[in-house]
Design a protein around this motif. Structure first.
Motif, PDB file in Angstrom:
ATOM      1  N   LYS A  98     -21.988 -39.795 -18.880  1.00 34.72           N
ATOM      2  CA  LYS A  98     -21.796 -40.735 -18.268  1.00 34.72           C
ATOM      3  C   LYS A  98     -21.846 -41.987 -18.317  1.00 34.72           C
ATOM      4  N   VAL A  99     -22.754 -42.477 -19.310  1.00 35.83           N
ATOM      5  CA  VAL A  99     -22.959 -44.207 -19.560  1.00 35.83           C
ATOM      6  C   VAL A  99     -21.462 -44.304 -20.511  1.00 35.83           C
ATOM      7  N   MET A 100     -21.779 -43.164 -21.114  1.00 35.35           N
ATOM      8  CA  MET A 100     -19.954 -43.658 -22.142  1.00 35.35           C
ATOM      9  C   MET A 100     -18.709 -44.261 -21.456  1.00 35.35           C
ATOM     10  N   GLU A 101     -18.735 -42.704 -19.912  1.00 36.36           N
ATOM     11  CA  GLU A 101     -17.677 -43.250 -19.163  1.00 36.36           C
ATOM     12  C   GLU A 101     -17.387 -44.186 -18.303  1.00 36.36           C
ATOM     13  N   GLN A 102     -18.747 -45.004 -17.580  1.00 35.56           N
ATOM     14  CA  GLN A 102     -19.124 -46.048 -17.681  1.00 35.56           C
ATOM     15  C   GLN A 102     -18.594 -47.604 -18.104  1.00 35.56           C
ATOM     16  N   VAL A 103     -19.374 -47.022 -19.997  1.00 37.86           N
ATOM     17  CA  VAL A 103     -18.347 -48.784 -20.662  1.00 37.86           C
ATOM     18  C   VAL A 103     -17.212 -48.096 -21.071  1.00 37.86           C
ATOM     19  N   GLY A 104     -16.972 -47.147 -21.331  1.00 42.09           N
ATOM     20  CA  GLY A 104     -14.981 -46.932 -21.812  1.00 42.09           C
ATOM     21  C   GLY A 104     -14.269 -48.015 -20.632  1.00 42.09           C
ATOM     22  N   ALA A 105     -14.395 -47.588 -19.367  1.00 42.97           N
ATOM     23  CA  ALA A 105     -14.096 -48.041 -18.429  1.00 42.97           C
ATOM     24  C   ALA A 105     -14.527 -49.687 -18.782  1.00 42.97           C
ATOM     25  N   ALA A 125     -20.831 -37.796 -31.173  1.00 42.86           N
ATOM     26  CA  ALA A 125     -19.684 -36.903 -30.032  1.00 42.86           C
ATOM     27  C   ALA A 125     -19.170 -38.310 -28.651  1.00 42.86           C
ATOM     28  N   MET A 126     -21.188 -39.295 -29.294  1.00 45.09           N
ATOM     29  CA  MET A 126     -20.455 -40.609 -28.202  1.00 45.09           C
ATOM     30  C   MET A 126     -18.849 -41.313 -28.625  1.00 45.09           C
ATOM     31  N   VAL A 127     -19.229 -42.134 -29.789  1.00 48.10           N
ATOM     32  CA  VAL A 127     -18.487 -42.546 -30.225  1.00 48.10           C
ATOM     33  C   VAL A 127     -16.919 -42.057 -29.888  1.00 48.10           C
ATOM     34  N   TRP A 128     -16.662 -40.698 -30.119  1.00 50.17           N
ATOM     35  CA  TRP A 128     -15.418 -39.758 -30.096  1.00 50.17           C
ATOM     36  C   TRP A 128     -15.394 -40.092 -28.504  1.00 50.17           C
ATOM     37  N   ALA A 129     -16.032 -40.055 -27.219  1.00 44.11           N
ATOM     38  CA  ALA A 129     -15.828 -40.032 -26.216  1.00 44.11           C
ATOM     39  C   ALA A 129     -15.887 -41.378 -25.628  1.00 44.11           C
ATOM     40  N   LEU A 130     -15.931 -42.765 -26.057  1.00 41.49           N
ATOM     41  CA  LEU A 130     -16.127 -43.544 -26.497  1.00 41.49           C
ATOM     42  C   LEU A 130     -14.139 -44.052 -26.361  1.00 41.49           C
ATOM     43  N   GLN A 131     -14.416 -44.096 -27.467  1.00 38.16           N
ATOM     44  CA  GLN A 131     -12.693 -44.023 -27.416  1.00 38.16           C
ATOM     45  C   GLN A 131     -11.493 -43.466 -26.818  1.00 38.16           C
ATOM     46  N   LYS A 132     -12.470 -42.112 -26.064  1.00 36.02           N
ATOM     47  CA  LYS A 132     -11.303 -41.491 -26.090  1.00 36.02           C
ATOM     48  C   LYS A 132     -11.711 -42.201 -23.627  1.00 36.02           C
ATOM     49  N   PHE A 133     -12.880 -42.325 -23.530  1.00 39.46           N
ATOM     50  CA  PHE A 133     -12.025 -43.015 -22.524  1.00 39.46           C
ATOM     51  C   PHE A 133     -12.038 -44.364 -22.230  1.00 39.46           C
ATOM     52  N   SER A 134     -12.289 -45.107 -23.446  1.00 42.20           N
ATOM     53  CA  SER A 134     -11.725 -46.380 -22.874  1.00 42.20           C
ATOM     54  C   SER A 134     -10.182 -46.568 -23.864  1.00 42.20           C
ATOM     55  N   ALA A 311     -19.461 -29.665 -26.440  1.00 44.33           N
ATOM     56  CA  ALA A 311     -20.253 -30.052 -24.952  1.00 44.33           C
ATOM     57  C   ALA A 311     -20.240 -30.923 -24.372  1.00 44.33           C
ATOM     58  N   CYS A 312     -19.954 -32.122 -24.570  1.00 37.21           N
ATOM     59  CA  CYS A 312     -18.997 -32.804 -24.009  1.00 37.21           C
ATOM     60  C   CYS A 312     -18.131 -32.826 -23.218  1.00 37.21           C
ATOM     61  N   ILE A 313     -16.782 -31.886 -23.031  1.00 41.77           N
ATOM     62  CA  ILE A 313     -15.217 -31.321 -23.117  1.00 41.77           C
ATOM     63  C   ILE A 313     -16.065 -30.113 -21.922  1.00 41.77           C
ATOM     64  N   ASN A 314     -16.972 -29.890 -22.038  1.00 37.77           N
ATOM     65  CA  ASN A 314     -17.768 -28.645 -20.366  1.00 37.77           C
ATOM     66  C   ASN A 314     -17.938 -29.736 -19.897  1.00 37.77           C
ATOM     67  N   ILE A 315     -19.003 -31.125 -19.854  1.00 34.10           N
ATOM     68  CA  ILE A 315     -19.387 -31.054 -18.930  1.00 34.10           C
ATOM     69  C   ILE A 315     -17.605 -32.788 -18.289  1.00 34.10           C
ATOM     70  N   ALA A 316     -16.836 -32.495 -19.309  1.00 38.50           N
ATOM     71  CA  ALA A 316     -16.144 -33.994 -18.760  1.00 38.50           C
ATOM     72  C   ALA A 316     -14.905 -33.160 -19.585  1.00 38.50           C
ATOM     73  N   PRO A 317     -13.700 -32.149 -18.368  1.00 37.83           N
ATOM     74  CA  PRO A 317     -12.772 -31.793 -19.176  1.00 37.83           C
ATOM     75  C   PRO A 317     -11.562 -32.729 -19.554  1.00 37.83           C
ATOM     76  N   ALA A 318     -11.665 -33.656 -19.129  1.00 38.74           N
ATOM     77  CA  ALA A 318     -10.708 -34.585 -18.777  1.00 38.74           C
ATOM     78  C   ALA A 318     -10.765 -35.105 -21.098  1.00 38.74           C
ATOM     79  N   LEU A 319     -11.754 -35.109 -21.232  1.00 43.38           N
ATOM     80  CA  LEU A 319     -11.612 -35.351 -22.383  1.00 43.38           C
ATOM     81  C   LEU A 319     -11.089 -34.647 -23.609  1.00 43.38           C
ATOM     82  N   LYS A 320     -10.285 -33.298 -22.961  1.00 42.97           N
ATOM     83  CA  LYS A 320      -9.800 -32.458 -24.065  1.00 42.97           C
ATOM     84  C   LYS A 320      -8.862 -32.830 -24.971  1.00 42.97           C
TER      85      LYS A 320
END
Ligand code: A3D
Length: 320
Positions: A98-105, A125-134, A311-320
């Motif tokens: 959830k923190v990565m989502e805010q930071v990415g934005a 996993a966090m760097v992967w999610a951060l790239q997608k969120f940002s 596990a990240c995708i299960n929490i935030a499906p937009a990451l797929k």
């Protein structure tokens, strides 16, 4: 020429140490950011007051509004929570995602041209999610782990052999976790591979295995001693080495969690591999030859990272 701007997103133990090191090295002006209002401002002011003593000219400021990171050349992300004794890095996933989502934005809006170094765990996993969120280019978003893990390995080896840390190089591949893969064949003392040093009688195979295991457990060893958080001096030094490679276009060959698009048979994941870092961010992913045993260990590590991304995708499906 204007000074470079370094934004530190998260001003806790690592964030504060990053600000200190970046100032001592005069890498650029430093903005500390944190949701805990007062902490980034206080740390910024404290470090700024060491400037006259140390002799560095750096503007340090603190903020809890993302607008302060506007136009940053480098963003180093440590926002989130660290481990406590008994916790694995993976236990942090839900909160830190959830923190990565805010930071990415925040980065997307204010620093879309930055080179972004993520440190928050579980790292791969966090760097992967951060790239997608940002939405930043994949070569401009990278994870810090390999420099630290190989630094730990180098320290243990230099102590064991009673030689300078400067003459020990070490190679660590895979995810930043219990499955990381320290490679003895590619780690050397002044160019002599560890496998040869074993043959030369510098240490036994069993002792080398113990050192490799201590490297894998390096983070947990420190968490166990500190009891209140995790390592921060060496993680900060490692991220600064990566930031410096980018800012000075040094083309350093550093192990980092980099985006893979087929290299090592891995697609759309961040995993620790040797890279070249320069002004273009991750300019190259170096694909080395792995023997059967090394490939198996690497694939196991990749499997663990893939599980975390799922596990990240299960929490935030937009990451797929
Ligand atoms: P800590 O001292 O707790 O600092 C984290 C900071 O993040 C705190 O000041 C929080 O207020 C701040 N924060 C929390 N949520 C937000 C948010 N939404 N936006 C902005 N700031 C926020 O931890 P630390 O500095 O010791 O560690 C930071 C992270 O690095 C943790 O996730 C650790 O697990 C990780 N870490 C990674 C490595 C690697 O090698 C990859 C090594 C050591 C620590």
């Amino acid at each position: 020429m204007a000074r470079k701007k370094i934004a530190l997103i998260g001003s806790g133990m690592i964030g504060g140490t990053l600000a200190h090191l970046a100032s001592l090295k005069e890498l650029g002006d430093v903005v500390l950011f944190d949701i805990a209002d007062g902490v980034p401002q206080g740390k910024g002011l404290d470090i700024a007051q060491s400037g006259p003593v140390e002799g560095f000219d750096v503007n340090l400021s603190g903020a809890s509004d993302y607008a302060a990171i506007e136009g940053a050349d480098v963003c180093i992300v440590t926002a989130g929570v660290p481990r406590k004794p008994g916790m694995s890095r993976d236990d942090l996933l839900g909160i830190n995602l959830k923190v990565m989502e805010q930071v990415g934005a925040g980065i997307k809006k204010y620093a879309p041209n930055a080179f972004v170094i993520c440190i928050t765990n579980p790292l791969d996993a966090m760097v992967w999610a951060l790239q997608k969120f940002s939405g930043l280019p994949k070569n401009m978003v990278v994870g810090m782990a390999g420099v630290l893990d190989s630094g730990r390995f180098r320290h243990f080896l230099a102590t064991e052999f009673n030689v300078s840390v400067q003459d020990v190089t070490a190679f660590v591949l895979g995810g930043h976790g219990d499955t990381m893969v320290p490679l003895a064949r590619y780690s050397t003392v002044a160019g002599i591979p560890l496998t040869d040093l074993v043959k030369m009688g510098w240490c036994t195979k069993e002792r080398l295995e113990e050192i490799i295991q201590r490297t894998r457990d390096g983070g947990a060893e420190i968490v166990g001693l500190l009891k209140t958080g995790s390592a921060y001096y060496a993680p900060a030094a490692s991220a600064i080495e990566m930031a410096e490679a980018f800012l000075k276009d040094k083309k350093r060959v550093l192990p980092c969690a980099a985006h893979l698009s087929g290299q090592y048979g891995v697609k759309d994941m961040y995993v620790g591999v040797p890279t070249v870092i320069g002004a273009g961010g991750v300019e190259r992913v170096i694909e080395i030859d792995l023997n059967k045993q090394e490939k198996e260990a690497f694939d196991k590590s990749v499997g663990a990272v893939a599980g975390l991304c799922e596990a990240c995708i299960n929490i935030a499906p937009a990451l797929k």
